[in-house]
Design a protein around this motif. Sequence first.
Motif, short mmCIF file in Angstrom:
data_model
loop_
_atom_site.label_atom_id
_atom_site.label_comp_id
_atom_site.label_asym_id
_atom_site.label_seq_id
_atom_site.Cartn_x
_atom_site.Cartn_y
_atom_site.Cartn_z
N GLU A 49 0.82 -1.21 0.00
CA GLU A 49 0.00 0.00 0.00
C GLU A 49 0.86 1.26 0.00
O GLU A 49 0.50 2.26 -0.60
CB GLU A 49 -0.93 0.00 1.21
CG GLU A 49 -2.00 -1.06 1.17
CD GLU A 49 -2.79 -1.17 2.46
OE1 GLU A 49 -2.60 -0.33 3.37
OE2 GLU A 49 -3.61 -2.10 2.57
N ILE A 50 1.99 1.20 0.66
CA ILE A 50 2.90 2.35 0.73
C ILE A 50 3.83 2.38 -0.48
O ILE A 50 4.03 3.42 -1.09
CB ILE A 50 3.72 2.30 2.04
CG1 ILE A 50 2.77 2.42 3.23
CG2 ILE A 50 4.78 3.39 2.07
CD1 ILE A 50 3.40 2.07 4.56
N ALA A 51 4.40 1.24 -0.83
CA ALA A 51 5.40 1.17 -1.90
C ALA A 51 4.83 1.55 -3.27
O ALA A 51 5.57 2.05 -4.12
CB ALA A 51 6.01 -0.22 -1.96
N CYS A 52 3.55 1.32 -3.49
CA CYS A 52 2.99 1.61 -4.81
C CYS A 52 2.56 3.07 -4.97
O CYS A 52 2.27 3.51 -6.08
CB CYS A 52 1.83 0.67 -5.12
SG CYS A 52 0.33 0.98 -4.19
N LEU A 53 2.58 3.86 -3.88
CA LEU A 53 2.20 5.28 -3.98
C LEU A 53 3.11 6.01 -4.95
O LEU A 53 4.33 5.82 -4.95
CB LEU A 53 2.27 5.94 -2.60
CG LEU A 53 1.22 5.49 -1.58
CD1 LEU A 53 1.49 6.14 -0.23
CD2 LEU A 53 -0.19 5.80 -2.06
N HIS A 54 2.50 6.84 -5.78
CA HIS A 54 3.22 7.67 -6.75
C HIS A 54 4.02 6.84 -7.76
O HIS A 54 5.07 7.28 -8.24
CB HIS A 54 4.14 8.68 -6.03
CG HIS A 54 3.43 9.47 -4.98
ND1 HIS A 54 2.39 10.34 -5.27
CD2 HIS A 54 3.59 9.49 -3.64
CE1 HIS A 54 1.95 10.87 -4.15
NE2 HIS A 54 2.66 10.38 -3.14
N THR A 55 3.53 5.64 -8.05
CA THR A 55 4.14 4.82 -9.09
C THR A 55 3.07 4.51 -10.14
O THR A 55 1.89 4.82 -9.96
CB THR A 55 4.68 3.48 -8.53
OG1 THR A 55 3.58 2.63 -8.18
CG2 THR A 55 5.59 3.69 -7.33
N ILE A 56 3.48 3.85 -11.19
CA ILE A 56 2.57 3.44 -12.25
C ILE A 56 1.56 2.40 -11.73
O ILE A 56 0.52 2.16 -12.33
CB ILE A 56 3.37 2.90 -13.46
CG1 ILE A 56 2.50 2.82 -14.70
CG2 ILE A 56 4.04 1.57 -13.12
CD1 ILE A 56 3.30 2.56 -15.97
N ALA A 57 1.85 1.82 -10.57
CA ALA A 57 0.99 0.79 -9.97
C ALA A 57 0.16 1.33 -8.81
O ALA A 57 -0.41 0.56 -8.03
CB ALA A 57 1.84 -0.38 -9.49
N GLU A 58 0.06 2.64 -8.70
CA GLU A 58 -0.62 3.24 -7.54
C GLU A 58 -2.05 2.75 -7.35
O GLU A 58 -2.50 2.57 -6.22
CB GLU A 58 -0.59 4.77 -7.65
CG GLU A 58 -1.18 5.44 -6.43
CD GLU A 58 -0.89 6.93 -6.39
OE1 GLU A 58 -0.94 7.49 -5.29
OE2 GLU A 58 -0.61 7.54 -7.44
N ASN A 59 -2.77 2.51 -8.41
CA ASN A 59 -4.17 2.08 -8.30
C ASN A 59 -4.35 0.59 -8.54
O ASN A 59 -5.46 0.13 -8.78
CB ASN A 59 -5.03 2.88 -9.28
CG ASN A 59 -5.03 4.36 -8.95
OD1 ASN A 59 -5.21 4.74 -7.80
ND2 ASN A 59 -4.79 5.19 -9.95
N SER A 60 -3.28 -0.15 -8.46
CA SER A 60 -3.35 -1.59 -8.72
C SER A 60 -3.76 -2.36 -7.48
O SER A 60 -3.75 -1.86 -6.37
CB SER A 60 -2.00 -2.10 -9.22
OG SER A 60 -1.03 -1.99 -8.20
#
Length: 125
Positions: A49-60
């Motif tokens: 939940e934290i690691a995907c923030l502001h990445t291409i996977a943010e809503n994955s």
Amino acid sequence: MHEMSICQALMDQVERIALEQGASQVDSIVLSVGPLSGVEPVLLNRAFEIACLHTIAENSTLEIETGPVVVECRSCGASGEAEVNRLMCASCGDWQVNVVQGDELLLMRLEVSGVPPSTHEENQA
């Protein structure tokens, strides 16, 4: 919590794959996490939940598949499931076994969207 560093490495891999495919978004990520991998799925979910923030996977979404521990006996050659804290041959009871399954941490599937038609068609060929 080493699950955070695992998720950061996962995001690097996911972003690299998505960019290679020309995707603008990652929709879902499926991992296989074995009971002997040393990774706690609940903690991995929280770290994700934290690691995907502001990445291409943010809503994955992250799906974690787990499976049994499977060993192969060095004495009798039999393969079968074993308990995490009791790695013994189910057939002959010997403790000299090789772990065949259950210690993995694998990226199984990545679903992306926003792939331009020309890139998608080239990757299909």
